[in-house]
Design an enzyme around this catalytic site. Sequence first.
Site, PDB file in Angstrom:
ATOM      1  N   LYS A   1       0.850  -1.182   0.000  1.00 16.78           N
ATOM      2  CA  LYS A   1       0.000   0.000   0.000  1.00 16.78           C
ATOM      3  C   LYS A   1       0.889   1.236   0.000  1.00 16.78           C
ATOM      4  CE  LYS A   1      -1.488   2.740   2.994  1.00 16.78           C
ATOM      5  NZ  LYS A   1      -1.460   3.990   2.131  1.00 16.78           N
ATOM      6  N   PRO A   2       0.937   1.973  -1.095  1.00 14.62           N
ATOM      7  CA  PRO A   2       1.738   3.193  -1.134  1.00 14.62           C
ATOM      8  C   PRO A   2       1.021   4.333  -0.423  1.00 14.62           C
ATOM      9  CG  PRO A   2       0.586   2.921  -3.208  1.00 14.62           C
ATOM     10  CD  PRO A   2       0.245   1.715  -2.385  1.00 14.62           C
TER      11      PRO A   2
ATOM     12  N   GLY B   1       7.608   4.903   7.753  1.00 15.01           N
ATOM     13  CA  GLY B   1       6.744   6.060   7.966  1.00 15.01           C
ATOM     14  C   GLY B   1       6.968   6.610   9.352  1.00 15.01           C
TER      15      GLY B   1
ATOM     16  N   GLU C   1      10.793   1.131   9.770  1.00 15.84           N
ATOM     17  CA  GLU C   1      11.726   2.226   9.476  1.00 15.84           C
ATOM     18  C   GLU C   1      10.982   3.504   9.802  1.00 15.84           C
ATOM     19  OE1 GLU C   1      15.012  -0.011   8.080  1.00 15.84           O
ATOM     20  OE2 GLU C   1      14.708   2.028   8.779  1.00 15.84           O
ATOM     21  N   LEU C   2      11.249   4.104  10.946  1.00 10.75           N
ATOM     22  CA  LEU C   2      10.377   5.148  11.482  1.00 10.75           C
ATOM     23  C   LEU C   2      11.076   6.511  11.480  1.00 10.75           C
ATOM     24  CD1 LEU C   2       8.839   3.000  14.368  1.00 10.75           C
ATOM     25  CD2 LEU C   2       8.043   3.257  12.001  1.00 10.75           C
TER      26      LEU C   2
ATOM     27  N   CYS D   1      13.921  10.944   6.553  1.00 14.51           N
ATOM     28  CA  CYS D   1      14.046  10.534   7.956  1.00 14.51           C
ATOM     29  C   CYS D   1      15.496  10.569   8.410  1.00 14.51           C
ATOM     30  CB  CYS D   1      13.495   9.137   8.121  1.00 14.51           C
ATOM     31  SG  CYS D   1      14.318   8.012   7.032  1.00 14.51           S
TER      32      CYS D   1
HETATM   33  N1  LIG Z   1      12.861   5.463   8.763  1.00 14.20           N
HETATM   34  C1  LIG Z   1      12.679   5.731   7.489  1.00 14.20           C
HETATM   35  O1  LIG Z   1      13.360   5.183   6.596  1.00 14.20           O
HETATM   36  C2  LIG Z   1      11.617   6.685   7.086  1.00 14.20           C
HETATM   37  C3  LIG Z   1      10.793   7.312   8.000  1.00 14.20           C
HETATM   38  N2  LIG Z   1       9.811   8.174   7.574  1.00 14.20           N
HETATM   39  C4  LIG Z   1       9.016   8.913   8.536  1.00 14.20           C
HETATM   40  O2  LIG Z   1       7.640   9.002   8.088  1.00 14.20           O
HETATM   41  C5  LIG Z   1       7.131  10.302   8.351  1.00 14.20           C
HETATM   42  C6  LIG Z   1       6.722  10.971   7.064  1.00 14.20           C
HETATM   43  O3  LIG Z   1       6.103  10.091   6.195  1.00 14.20           O
HETATM   44  P1  LIG Z   1       4.531   9.947   6.204  1.00 14.20           P
HETATM   45  O4  LIG Z   1       4.104   9.284   4.964  1.00 14.20           O
HETATM   46  O5  LIG Z   1       3.873  11.227   6.575  1.00 14.20           O
HETATM   47  O6  LIG Z   1       4.288   8.939   7.400  1.00 14.20           O
HETATM   48  P2  LIG Z   1       2.922   8.310   7.829  1.00 14.20           P
HETATM   49  O7  LIG Z   1       3.319   7.424   8.924  1.00 14.20           O
HETATM   50  O8  LIG Z   1       1.816   9.258   8.051  1.00 14.20           O
HETATM   51  O9  LIG Z   1       2.436   7.428   6.545  1.00 14.20           O
HETATM   52  C7  LIG Z   1       3.231   6.387   6.094  1.00 14.20           C
HETATM   53  C8  LIG Z   1       2.316   5.357   5.436  1.00 14.20           C
HETATM   54  O10 LIG Z   1       1.490   4.800   6.431  1.00 14.20           O
HETATM   55  C9  LIG Z   1       0.125   4.869   6.020  1.00 14.20           C
HETATM   56  N3  LIG Z   1      -0.716   4.968   7.207  1.00 14.20           N
HETATM   57  C10 LIG Z   1      -1.004   6.064   7.929  1.00 14.20           C
HETATM   58  N4  LIG Z   1      -1.804   5.731   8.972  1.00 14.20           N
HETATM   59  C11 LIG Z   1      -2.023   4.389   8.878  1.00 14.20           C
HETATM   60  C12 LIG Z   1      -2.766   3.435   9.627  1.00 14.20           C
HETATM   61  N5  LIG Z   1      -3.454   3.788  10.716  1.00 14.20           N
HETATM   62  N6  LIG Z   1      -2.752   2.134   9.237  1.00 14.20           N
HETATM   63  C13 LIG Z   1      -2.061   1.756   8.142  1.00 14.20           C
HETATM   64  N7  LIG Z   1      -1.333   2.610   7.380  1.00 14.20           N
HETATM   65  C14 LIG Z   1      -1.321   3.910   7.753  1.00 14.20           C
HETATM   66  C15 LIG Z   1       0.067   6.079   5.127  1.00 14.20           C
HETATM   67  O11 LIG Z   1      -1.076   5.975   4.299  1.00 14.20           O
HETATM   68  P3  LIG Z   1      -1.757   7.344   3.741  1.00 14.20           P
HETATM   69  O12 LIG Z   1      -0.764   7.959   2.857  1.00 14.20           O
HETATM   70  O13 LIG Z   1      -2.979   6.847   3.004  1.00 14.20           O
HETATM   71  O14 LIG Z   1      -2.074   8.169   4.943  1.00 14.20           O
HETATM   72  C16 LIG Z   1       1.380   5.925   4.363  1.00 14.20           C
HETATM   73  O15 LIG Z   1       1.227   4.965   3.332  1.00 14.20           O
HETATM   74  C17 LIG Z   1       8.241  11.032   9.048  1.00 14.20           C
HETATM   75  O16 LIG Z   1       8.100  10.863  10.446  1.00 14.20           O
HETATM   76  C18 LIG Z   1       9.505  10.313   8.597  1.00 14.20           C
HETATM   77  O17 LIG Z   1      10.552  10.428   9.517  1.00 14.20           O
HETATM   78  C19 LIG Z   1       9.559   8.401   6.264  1.00 14.20           C
HETATM   79  C20 LIG Z   1      10.367   7.773   5.349  1.00 14.20           C
HETATM   80  C21 LIG Z   1      11.464   6.920   5.678  1.00 14.20           C
HETATM   81  O1  LIG Z   2      12.484   7.928   3.435  1.00 16.04           O
HETATM   82  C1  LIG Z   2      13.588   8.179   3.806  1.00 16.04           C
HETATM   83  O2  LIG Z   2      13.886   9.114   4.532  1.00 16.04           O
HETATM   84  C2  LIG Z   2      14.646   7.295   3.289  1.00 16.04           C
HETATM   85  O3  LIG Z   2      14.793   6.180   4.104  1.00 16.04           O
HETATM   86  C3  LIG Z   2      15.901   8.082   3.257  1.00 16.04           C
HETATM   87  S1  LIG Z   2      17.072   7.375   2.246  1.00 16.04           S
HETATM   88  O4  LIG Z   2      17.033   5.913   2.340  1.00 16.04           O
HETATM   89  O5  LIG Z   2      16.794   7.830   0.875  1.00 16.04           O
HETATM   90  O6  LIG Z   2      18.272   7.950   2.803  1.00 16.04           O
END
Ligand SMILES: NC(=O)C1=CN([C@@H]2O[C@H](COP(=O)(O)OP(=O)(O)OC[C@H]3O[C@@H](n4cnc5c(N)ncnc54)[C@H](OP(=O)(O)O)[C@@H]3O)[C@@H](O)[C@H]2O)C=CC1
Ligand SMILES: O=C(O)[C@H](O)CS(=O)(=O)O
Length: 486
Positions: free
Chosen positions: A181-182, A234, A256-257, A290
């Site tokens: 699910k993107p 996320g 990966e948060l 992130c």
């Molecule tokens: N550690 C890492 O590698 C990464 C961490 N992040 C973190 O993610 C955040 C930003 O990304 P963002 O997309 O806003 O993060 P979110 O956590 O809001 O969303 C991530 C994904 O989760 C889905 N989602 C949201 N709520 C639910 C739920 N209750 N149940 C199931 N799926 C859900 C979203 O769907 P929908 O889009 O439909 O809401 C989306 O596909 C930042 O905190 C960033 O640090 C981001 C990328 C990489």
């Molecule tokens: O979504 C992210 O922040 C990615 O994990 C960062 S990276 O892998 O492109 O560095």
Amino acid sequence: MIQLSHKNLMREACYIDGAWVGADSGATLSVDNPATGATIGRVPKMGEAETLRAIDAANAALPAWRAKTGKERAGLLRKWFDLIMAHQDDIARIMTTEQGKPLAEAKGEVAYAASFIEWFAEEGKRVYGDVIPTFAAGRRIIVTKEPVGVVAAITPWNFPAAMLTRKAGPALAAGCTLVCKPASQTPFTALALVVLAEEAGIPRGVINIVTGSAREIGGAITASPIVRKLTFTGSTEVGKVLIEQCAATVKKVSMELGGNAPFLVFDDADLDAAVEGAIASKYRNNGQTCVCANRFYVQRGVAKAFADKLAARVAQMKVGDGLEAGVVLGPLIDDAAADKVDELMADATSKGAEVVIGGGRHELGGRFYKPTILLGATQDMRLSREEIFGPVAPIFVFDDEKEAVGYANDTEFGLASYFYTRDVGRVFRVMEALEYGIVGINEGLISTEVAPFGGVKESGMGREGSKYGIEDYLEVKYALIGGIGA
Ligand SMILES: NC(=O)C1=CN([C@@H]2O[C@H](COP(=O)(O)OP(=O)(O)OC[C@H]3O[C@@H](n4cnc5c(N)ncnc54)[C@H](OP(=O)(O)O)[C@@H]3O)[C@@H](O)[C@H]2O)C=CC1
Ligand SMILES: O=C(O)[C@H](O)CS(=O)(=O)O
């Protein structure tokens, strides 16, 4: 519609059991261009019923897929890699239009995304087991590794290609099947990748993609006993919800948060190198990663020089629509994101932070934001504890190494960290003292498919990429064989 060479790459449909379909209800979600606000297309608003069908399709496809050899799966993944790279420009154009990042960055992400498919195609051939020296006559022990089974992946909007392939690559290479699910804001990039997976000949049901209600889809995924693993990238907030929901069926989880990366500059550092590393780490994807440097801790004696050098580079950065030549900073993903950066800026300046350059919304309006540097940041400011997820670089000052490491570790997060020094003893002392999964030393760009990407504490669990990344998609089994005789 976006002008593409591949006429069928942009799909307003989901892919379940080898068919491109809409939502049962016919409902759709609109996807907009963050730079202009214009609607670029619509995707199905699916829910529980469609998700359960996708899970059933992945389950039905599992026996034949896991029965293939690692080499056979590698051949198909290699074809997928080749198609992704052949259509790099088209996928990048889709990504820039729905996510906003500059086209050059989007092209870079597509290549980064493809590298995970290439890497894990090969790793899938090397899933070795063990023969353990027996503990007693007449017995033998062998260890094998087997695919976890049906895997679900939920991915974020900021790296819509790489975050999918960083999961699909190891999952499929290990012999697992996938339901993904993107993010609702950036579905077309992921859908385009699945179009190419189908063209590569990956059999029906092996990879399925659904778009729609995150809560409903997530609920169906986490409640299903068929889904044996959930991999999520996320926010920490959503990650915690998903971990809780997965407990009921004891799923394996990879998380990966969020992050809160410190960037330490010691007074013996090469300041020019530190500035280049700061630019790379802070302003990539407009600060929406992130692993972006979130807090710059600079030793007192070089803080002003570092700030001035960084400001000189930031002043050259062009803000605008990512499709425009020369733009290095696109829009933030949505209005809420821009409002959040405003809030953090207001809190910091109200507590004494000084704006060196930038300082607020860009004159282009909308979600465009000025690349910003703050001096005089302090630990009581919200941006020292919260992920900025925008182009703001707050500079804090420290006096000695112990103080710097103490500040750096003073967070519940532990994903990426960075420091610059030319003292070899300090390199080892600080690297070992930082409570993070990733440490960039004299380097601001740390992401590669060959290294184990992931965090500690509330930044998550599991590793993606590298030889370690496929282990999260495997179960270890041992057989103890008796009755072998003398
Ligand atoms: N550690 C890492 O590698 C990464 C961490 N992040 C973190 O993610 C955040 C930003 O990304 P963002 O997309 O806003 O993060 P979110 O956590 O809001 O969303 C991530 C994904 O989760 C889905 N989602 C949201 N709520 C639910 C739920 N209750 N149940 C199931 N799926 C859900 C979203 O769907 P929908 O889009 O439909 O809401 C989306 O596909 C930042 O905190 C960033 O640090 C981001 C990328 C990489
Ligand atoms: O979504 C992210 O922040 C990615 O994990 C960062 S990276 O892998 O492109 O560095």
